[in-house]
Design a protein around this motif. Structure first.
Motif, PDB file in Angstrom:
ATOM      1  N   PRO A  95       4.958   1.941 -25.323  1.00  0.00           N
ATOM      2  CA  PRO A  95       3.598   1.974 -26.111  1.00  0.00           C
ATOM      3  C   PRO A  95       3.810   1.811 -27.750  1.00  0.00           C
ATOM      4  N   LYS A  96       4.773   2.840 -28.274  1.00  0.00           N
ATOM      5  CA  LYS A  96       5.088   2.551 -29.663  1.00  0.00           C
ATOM      6  C   LYS A  96       5.782   1.223 -30.095  1.00  0.00           C
ATOM      7  N   LEU A  97       6.796   0.597 -29.367  1.00  0.00           N
ATOM      8  CA  LEU A  97       7.419  -0.557 -29.652  1.00  0.00           C
ATOM      9  C   LEU A  97       6.415  -1.715 -29.720  1.00  0.00           C
ATOM     10  N   LEU A  98       5.440  -1.737 -28.720  1.00  0.00           N
ATOM     11  CA  LEU A  98       4.423  -2.856 -28.537  1.00  0.00           C
ATOM     12  C   LEU A  98       3.095  -2.418 -29.274  1.00  0.00           C
ATOM     13  N   SER A  99       2.969  -1.312 -29.907  1.00  0.00           N
ATOM     14  CA  SER A  99       1.987  -1.100 -30.620  1.00  0.00           C
ATOM     15  C   SER A  99       0.670  -0.842 -29.882  1.00  0.00           C
ATOM     16  N   VAL A 100       0.652  -0.043 -28.675  1.00  0.00           N
ATOM     17  CA  VAL A 100      -0.367   0.145 -27.955  1.00  0.00           C
ATOM     18  C   VAL A 100      -0.689   1.729 -27.841  1.00  0.00           C
ATOM     19  N   THR A 267      15.363  -3.405 -37.033  1.00  0.00           N
ATOM     20  CA  THR A 267      14.979  -1.630 -36.746  1.00  0.00           C
ATOM     21  C   THR A 267      13.666  -1.193 -37.244  1.00  0.00           C
ATOM     22  N   ALA A 268      13.601  -1.488 -38.576  1.00  0.00           N
ATOM     23  CA  ALA A 268      12.418  -1.094 -39.369  1.00  0.00           C
ATOM     24  C   ALA A 268      11.116  -1.391 -38.804  1.00  0.00           C
ATOM     25  N   CYS A 269      11.028  -2.627 -38.012  1.00  0.00           N
ATOM     26  CA  CYS A 269       9.917  -3.168 -37.557  1.00  0.00           C
ATOM     27  C   CYS A 269       9.614  -2.419 -36.281  1.00  0.00           C
ATOM     28  N   CYS A 270      10.628  -2.302 -35.402  1.00  0.00           N
ATOM     29  CA  CYS A 270      10.473  -1.517 -34.381  1.00  0.00           C
ATOM     30  C   CYS A 270       9.972  -0.065 -34.187  1.00  0.00           C
ATOM     31  N   GLU A 271      10.469   0.449 -35.357  1.00  0.00           N
ATOM     32  CA  GLU A 271      10.101   1.839 -35.550  1.00  0.00           C
ATOM     33  C   GLU A 271       8.668   2.200 -35.717  1.00  0.00           C
ATOM     34  N   VAL A 272       7.996   1.202 -36.329  1.00  0.00           N
ATOM     35  CA  VAL A 272       6.472   1.419 -36.694  1.00  0.00           C
ATOM     36  C   VAL A 272       5.742   0.267 -35.792  1.00  0.00           C
ATOM     37  N   GLY A 273       6.417  -0.416 -34.757  1.00  0.00           N
ATOM     38  CA  GLY A 273       5.557  -1.119 -33.849  1.00  0.00           C
ATOM     39  C   GLY A 273       5.187  -2.587 -34.187  1.00  0.00           C
ATOM     40  N   ARG A 274       5.971  -2.867 -35.266  1.00  0.00           N
ATOM     41  CA  ARG A 274       5.607  -4.451 -35.656  1.00  0.00           C
ATOM     42  C   ARG A 274       6.625  -5.493 -34.945  1.00  0.00           C
ATOM     43  N   ASN A 275       6.410  -6.673 -35.066  1.00  0.00           N
ATOM     44  CA  ASN A 275       6.820  -7.461 -34.228  1.00  0.00           C
ATOM     45  C   ASN A 275       7.942  -8.326 -35.190  1.00  0.00           C
TER      46      ASN A 275
END
Length: 301
Positions: A95-100, A267-275
Motif C-alpha cells: 500500500p505504501k509503495l504504490l500509494s494506496v 529509494t527516496a521515491c519508494c519511501e514516500v510512494g512515488r513512482n
C-alpha cells in the motif's frame, strides 16, 4: 524431489500419504477437505489474467516488495494492464509503495473493487488495517489462508496482462495457499529475489527446493542491492561478493534475470510512494528493472 503431479492434495490421502512426510504443507492439507467449493470461482477470476508471477525471497530485508512494485511499474509504463496482490498479510508494504494507503476496499455486486494506484492505474489488493493485522496474528492459520483465498476469489481483477503476487519471506502457509489456489490456472512461476551475501544465498537454496517440491517453475533470480550507485557521479561500487550467487545460478541451472543496484534517488521515491519509473527513468536501477522485464519476455518466447 516429489513434483506437484504426485501430490495427493485433492484426494483422501491429502497430508497422510508417504509422499507428504516432511512437506511443509502437510498440516494444511490434513485440515482441508477434498474438494474446495471456492476453486471454480478462483479459476474463473484467474483464467482471464494472462500472466501470474510469484515474487518470493528466502529471507526478509532483501527488497522483495520493492522489486515486485518496480516490476509492476515498469510493466504498466509499457501499456500493460497490471495488478499486484499483497500476500504478506501480517507485514504489508505494497500500500505504501504504490500509494494506496488512504483507499478503502469496497464490496460490489461483482466482488471486491481493487484499490487503484496513481502509478499508471495499477490495481492493488492488500490489508493495511493495523487492528486487523493484530487479529490475524492471533489466529493466523485460519484467517490468513482464508483471506488470501478471498483475494483471488472475491476480488474483481478483470482482464489483466500481469498479476504480481508479492509473498512473505520464507516458505509459509501463505505460499502453500497461493500455490494451491492457482494450481488450475497455470501460473508462470516464481521470481526469487535475493542479495549476493552468503547468509541470503543459504536461504535461497531452501526457497529453490520448496518451489521444485511444489511444482512451481522458477523463472529466475533477481540480485537486489548488488552495487551502490554514487549520487554524484553514477559510479557503481560492489557491496557484496558475487561468487556465491554465480555459483548458485550455475549449480541450480537458474538464470540471473537482473542485478538491481542501490540508487538513493529511487529509494527516496519508494519511501514516500512515488513512482521512480516516471521520476528517474534514466537511473541505473530503473534500467536494470527494464532489463528484468526484457528477460521475462525472453522466458515467454
Amino acid at each position: 524431489m516429489e513434483q506437484l503431479a504426485e501430490c495427493p492434495a485433492e484426494s483422501d490421502l491429502a497430508g497422510r500419504a508417504s509422499v507428504c512426510e516432511g512437506c511443509p504443507g502437510q498440516a494444511l492439507c490434513q485440515s482441508q477437505g477434498r474438494i474446495d467449493p471456492d476453486q471454480e470461482m478462483i479459476d474463473i477470476r484467474m483464467n482471464v489474467i494472462k500472466h501470474k508471477i510469484l515474487v518470493m525471497s528466502g529471507k526478509g530485508g532483501v527488497g522483495k516488495s520493492t522489486v515486485g512494485c518496480m516490476l509492476a511499474q515498469v510493466l504498466a509504463s509499457q501499456s500493460c494492464k497490471v495488478g499486484v496482490v499483497d500476500l504478506d498479510i501480517c507485514g504489508p508494504s505494497i500500500p505504501k509503495l504504490l500509494s494506496v494507503e488512504d483507499q478503502v476496499v469496497v464490496n460490489t455486486e461483482y466482488g471486491w473493487k481493487t484499490l487503484l494506484s496513481p502509478h499508471n492505474g495499477i490495481k492493488v489488493m492488500s490489508v493495511e488495517d493495523q487492528e486487523k493485522q493484530v487479529c490475524l496474528h492471533v489466529s493466523k492459520c485460519i484467517l490468513v489462508n482464508g483471506l488470501i483465498k478471498r483475494f483471488f476469489k472475491d476480488t474483481f481483477w478483470g482482464k489483466l496482462d500481469y498479476l504480481i503476487c508479492d509473498t512473505p519471506p520464507g516458505t509459509s502457509d501463505e505460499h502453500l495457499t497461493a500455490i494451491k489456489v492457482l494450481k488450475n490456472v497455470r501460473p508462470d512461476g516464481a521470481i526469487i529475489v535475493t542479495t549476493s551475501q552468503g547468509v541470503s544465498i543459504a536461504t535461497v537454496r531452501r526457497e529453490v527446493n520448496f518451489c521444485r517440491k511444489m511444482g512451481v517453475k522458477i523463472l529466475g533470480l533477481v540480485v537486489n542491492m548488488s552495487t551502490f550507485v554514487c549520487p554524484c557521479c553514477d559510479e557503481l561500487t560492489n557491496i557484496f561478493p558475487e561468487d556465491e550467487i554465480e555459483k548458485l545460478s550455475e549449480e541450480q541451472k537458474i538464470p540471473i534475470l537482473a542485478r538491481i543496484p542501490i540508487d538513493t534517488r529511487v529509494t527516496a521515491c519508494c519511501e514516500v510512494g512515488r513512482n521512480p519509473v516516471i521520476e528517474h527513468p534514466n537511473s541505473q536501477a530503473i534500467k536494470c528493472m527494464e532489463q528484468l522485464v526484457r528477460s521475462l519476455f525472453n522466458v515467454y518466447k
